[in-house]
Scaffold this motif. Sequence first.
Motif, PDB file in Angstrom:
ATOM      1  N   ASP A 144     -22.955  66.403  34.892  1.00  0.00           N
ATOM      2  CA  ASP A 144     -23.877  66.329  36.027  1.00  0.00           C
ATOM      3  C   ASP A 144     -23.540  65.163  36.962  1.00  0.00           C
ATOM      4  OD1 ASP A 144     -24.612  64.152  34.506  1.00  0.00           O
ATOM      5  OD2 ASP A 144     -26.746  64.676  34.393  1.00  0.00           O
ATOM      6  N   GLY A 145     -22.436  64.470  36.675  1.00  0.00           N
ATOM      7  CA  GLY A 145     -22.012  63.357  37.511  1.00  0.00           C
ATOM      8  C   GLY A 145     -22.504  62.001  37.053  1.00  0.00           C
ATOM      9  N   ALA A 146     -23.443  61.976  36.105  1.00  0.00           N
ATOM     10  CA  ALA A 146     -23.923  60.706  35.568  1.00  0.00           C
ATOM     11  C   ALA A 146     -22.815  60.036  34.757  1.00  0.00           C
ATOM     12  CB  ALA A 146     -25.154  60.930  34.695  1.00  0.00           C
ATOM     13  N   LEU A 147     -22.930  58.725  34.588  1.00  0.00           N
ATOM     14  CA  LEU A 147     -21.974  57.972  33.779  1.00  0.00           C
ATOM     15  C   LEU A 147     -22.602  57.601  32.445  1.00  0.00           C
ATOM     16  CD1 LEU A 147     -20.443  55.477  36.391  1.00  0.00           C
ATOM     17  CD2 LEU A 147     -19.414  57.583  35.490  1.00  0.00           C
ATOM     18  N   GLU A 148     -21.803  57.687  31.401  1.00  0.00           N
ATOM     19  CA  GLU A 148     -22.204  57.203  30.084  1.00  0.00           C
ATOM     20  C   GLU A 148     -21.255  56.086  29.689  1.00  0.00           C
ATOM     21  OE1 GLU A 148     -23.303  58.846  25.635  1.00  0.00           O
ATOM     22  OE2 GLU A 148     -21.681  59.864  26.711  1.00  0.00           O
ATOM     23  N   SER A 149     -21.795  54.926  29.371  1.00  0.00           N
ATOM     24  CA  SER A 149     -20.934  53.829  28.947  1.00  0.00           C
ATOM     25  C   SER A 149     -20.291  54.174  27.613  1.00  0.00           C
ATOM     26  CB  SER A 149     -21.740  52.532  28.810  1.00  0.00           C
ATOM     27  OG  SER A 149     -22.571  52.586  27.655  1.00  0.00           O
ATOM     28  N   HIS A 150     -19.138  53.570  27.360  1.00  0.00           N
ATOM     29  CA  HIS A 150     -18.455  53.848  26.103  1.00  0.00           C
ATOM     30  C   HIS A 150     -19.276  53.344  24.917  1.00  0.00           C
ATOM     31  CE1 HIS A 150     -15.054  55.161  23.802  1.00  0.00           C
ATOM     32  NE2 HIS A 150     -15.003  54.004  23.173  1.00  0.00           N
ATOM     33  N   ALA A 151     -19.956  52.216  25.097  1.00  0.00           N
ATOM     34  CA  ALA A 151     -20.798  51.697  24.018  1.00  0.00           C
ATOM     35  C   ALA A 151     -21.902  52.694  23.674  1.00  0.00           C
ATOM     36  CB  ALA A 151     -21.399  50.350  24.419  1.00  0.00           C
ATOM     37  N   HIS A 152     -22.487  53.323  24.680  1.00  0.00           N
ATOM     38  CA  HIS A 152     -23.527  54.320  24.420  1.00  0.00           C
ATOM     39  C   HIS A 152     -22.930  55.538  23.714  1.00  0.00           C
ATOM     40  CE1 HIS A 152     -26.409  57.585  25.249  1.00  0.00           C
ATOM     41  NE2 HIS A 152     -27.320  56.614  25.191  1.00  0.00           N
ATOM     42  N   ALA A 153     -21.743  55.951  24.152  1.00  0.00           N
ATOM     43  CA  ALA A 153     -21.086  57.095  23.511  1.00  0.00           C
ATOM     44  C   ALA A 153     -20.791  56.791  22.041  1.00  0.00           C
ATOM     45  CB  ALA A 153     -19.802  57.453  24.258  1.00  0.00           C
ATOM     46  N   LEU A 167     -25.529  47.868   3.767  1.00  0.00           N
ATOM     47  CA  LEU A 167     -25.146  46.731   2.929  1.00  0.00           C
ATOM     48  C   LEU A 167     -23.629  46.563   2.857  1.00  0.00           C
ATOM     49  CD1 LEU A 167     -25.954  44.500   0.913  1.00  0.00           C
ATOM     50  CD2 LEU A 167     -25.833  46.237  -0.887  1.00  0.00           C
ATOM     51  N   LEU A 168     -22.895  47.663   2.828  1.00  0.00           N
ATOM     52  CA  LEU A 168     -21.457  47.622   2.611  1.00  0.00           C
ATOM     53  C   LEU A 168     -20.627  47.586   3.888  1.00  0.00           C
ATOM     54  CD1 LEU A 168     -21.202  50.126  -0.370  1.00  0.00           C
ATOM     55  CD2 LEU A 168     -21.427  47.629  -0.424  1.00  0.00           C
ATOM     56  N   ARG A 169     -21.228  47.871   5.036  1.00  0.00           N
ATOM     57  CA  ARG A 169     -20.472  47.830   6.293  1.00  0.00           C
ATOM     58  C   ARG A 169     -21.359  47.357   7.435  1.00  0.00           C
ATOM     59  NH1 ARG A 169     -19.443  54.329   6.608  1.00  0.00           N
ATOM     60  NH2 ARG A 169     -21.624  54.954   6.577  1.00  0.00           N
ATOM     61  N   ASP A 170     -20.795  46.474   8.251  1.00  0.00           N
ATOM     62  CA  ASP A 170     -21.524  45.993   9.422  1.00  0.00           C
ATOM     63  C   ASP A 170     -21.395  47.001  10.558  1.00  0.00           C
ATOM     64  OD1 ASP A 170     -18.949  45.640  10.440  1.00  0.00           O
ATOM     65  OD2 ASP A 170     -18.996  43.460  10.278  1.00  0.00           O
ATOM     66  N   GLU A 171     -21.976  46.681  11.714  1.00  0.00           N
ATOM     67  CA  GLU A 171     -21.966  47.627  12.828  1.00  0.00           C
ATOM     68  C   GLU A 171     -20.553  47.941  13.298  1.00  0.00           C
ATOM     69  OE1 GLU A 171     -23.719  48.004  17.361  1.00  0.00           O
ATOM     70  OE2 GLU A 171     -24.866  46.933  15.844  1.00  0.00           O
ATOM     71  N   LYS A 172     -19.716  46.905  13.368  1.00  0.00           N
ATOM     72  CA  LYS A 172     -18.333  47.123  13.814  1.00  0.00           C
ATOM     73  C   LYS A 172     -17.605  48.092  12.895  1.00  0.00           C
ATOM     74  CE  LYS A 172     -14.080  44.641  14.927  1.00  0.00           C
ATOM     75  NZ  LYS A 172     -13.398  43.344  14.991  1.00  0.00           N
ATOM     76  N   GLN A 173     -17.761  47.932  11.585  1.00  0.00           N
ATOM     77  CA  GLN A 173     -17.091  48.819  10.642  1.00  0.00           C
ATOM     78  C   GLN A 173     -17.667  50.227  10.704  1.00  0.00           C
ATOM     79  OE1 GLN A 173     -14.283  48.129   8.799  1.00  0.00           O
ATOM     80  NE2 GLN A 173     -14.345  50.361   8.597  1.00  0.00           N
ATOM     81  N   SER A 174     -18.975  50.327  10.956  1.00  0.00           N
ATOM     82  CA  SER A 174     -19.577  51.664  11.041  1.00  0.00           C
ATOM     83  C   SER A 174     -19.019  52.432  12.235  1.00  0.00           C
ATOM     84  CB  SER A 174     -21.109  51.568  11.124  1.00  0.00           C
ATOM     85  OG  SER A 174     -21.540  51.087  12.381  1.00  0.00           O
ATOM     86  N   ILE A 175     -18.707  51.727  13.338  1.00  0.00           N
ATOM     87  CA  ILE A 175     -18.095  52.378  14.498  1.00  0.00           C
ATOM     88  C   ILE A 175     -16.695  52.872  14.140  1.00  0.00           C
ATOM     89  CG2 ILE A 175     -17.184  51.988  16.828  1.00  0.00           C
ATOM     90  CD1 ILE A 175     -19.555  50.033  17.246  1.00  0.00           C
ATOM     91  N   GLU A 176     -15.910  52.026  13.467  1.00  0.00           N
ATOM     92  CA  GLU A 176     -14.556  52.432  13.066  1.00  0.00           C
ATOM     93  C   GLU A 176     -14.612  53.629  12.116  1.00  0.00           C
ATOM     94  OE1 GLU A 176     -11.969  51.166  14.591  1.00  0.00           O
ATOM     95  OE2 GLU A 176     -13.324  49.784  15.623  1.00  0.00           O
TER      96      GLU A 176
END
Length: 198
Positions: A144-153, A167-176
């Motif tokens: 629709d022409g809107a932008l989605e930031s990569h962080a939001h994606a 407990l076993l993974r932080d946010e950065k690891q969960s993204i990977e």
Amino acid sequence: MSDTLFTVGHSTHSTAHFIALLQRHGVEAVVDVRSVPHSAYNPQFNRDALQKSLRDNAIQYVFLGRELGARSDNPACYVDGKVQFKLLAAQPLFARGIERLRRGMAQYRVAIMCAEKDPLTCHRMILVCRRMRALASIQHILDDGALESHAHAERRLREKLGIHADLLRDEKQSIEDAYDAQGRRMGYAKKTPGDDSG
């Protein structure tokens, strides 16, 4: 020079709508990262037709599907007949494609293009943007022409896959982990002899 990299999927758009999406965000160059720059159902996005449409609207076209596509001719990128994004991304050819893309951003406002409407289901995000996110601010142009930031994606990807920090993974690891899981789901599988499907 632009420090923003856009991504866009051609989906089933008309040529006019697709051009309007690019113009809305000032895109000056489209980098086609489809391994096969052809669409059986949307011939307006076949390489020659697309290149002409873009040229007619003063937008440059570059094909980098060999370097940055989701398929590979290199058997080292496959395990049990299925391409592995981590292996593909480790190839010198892929690195050259990323470097060419980075250099192009120093001259043009660039959008990488593939077929899928949603970046979550496309290698432009899961493979290419995973490597580009440290080098650029990434914005996904939606249908629709809107932008989605990569962080939001990335947050949307984790929600879709049910992968969260714990407990076993932080946010950065969960993204990977989410990238890895989606890459395994999406990886191109070579046809085996006698396979008549798709």
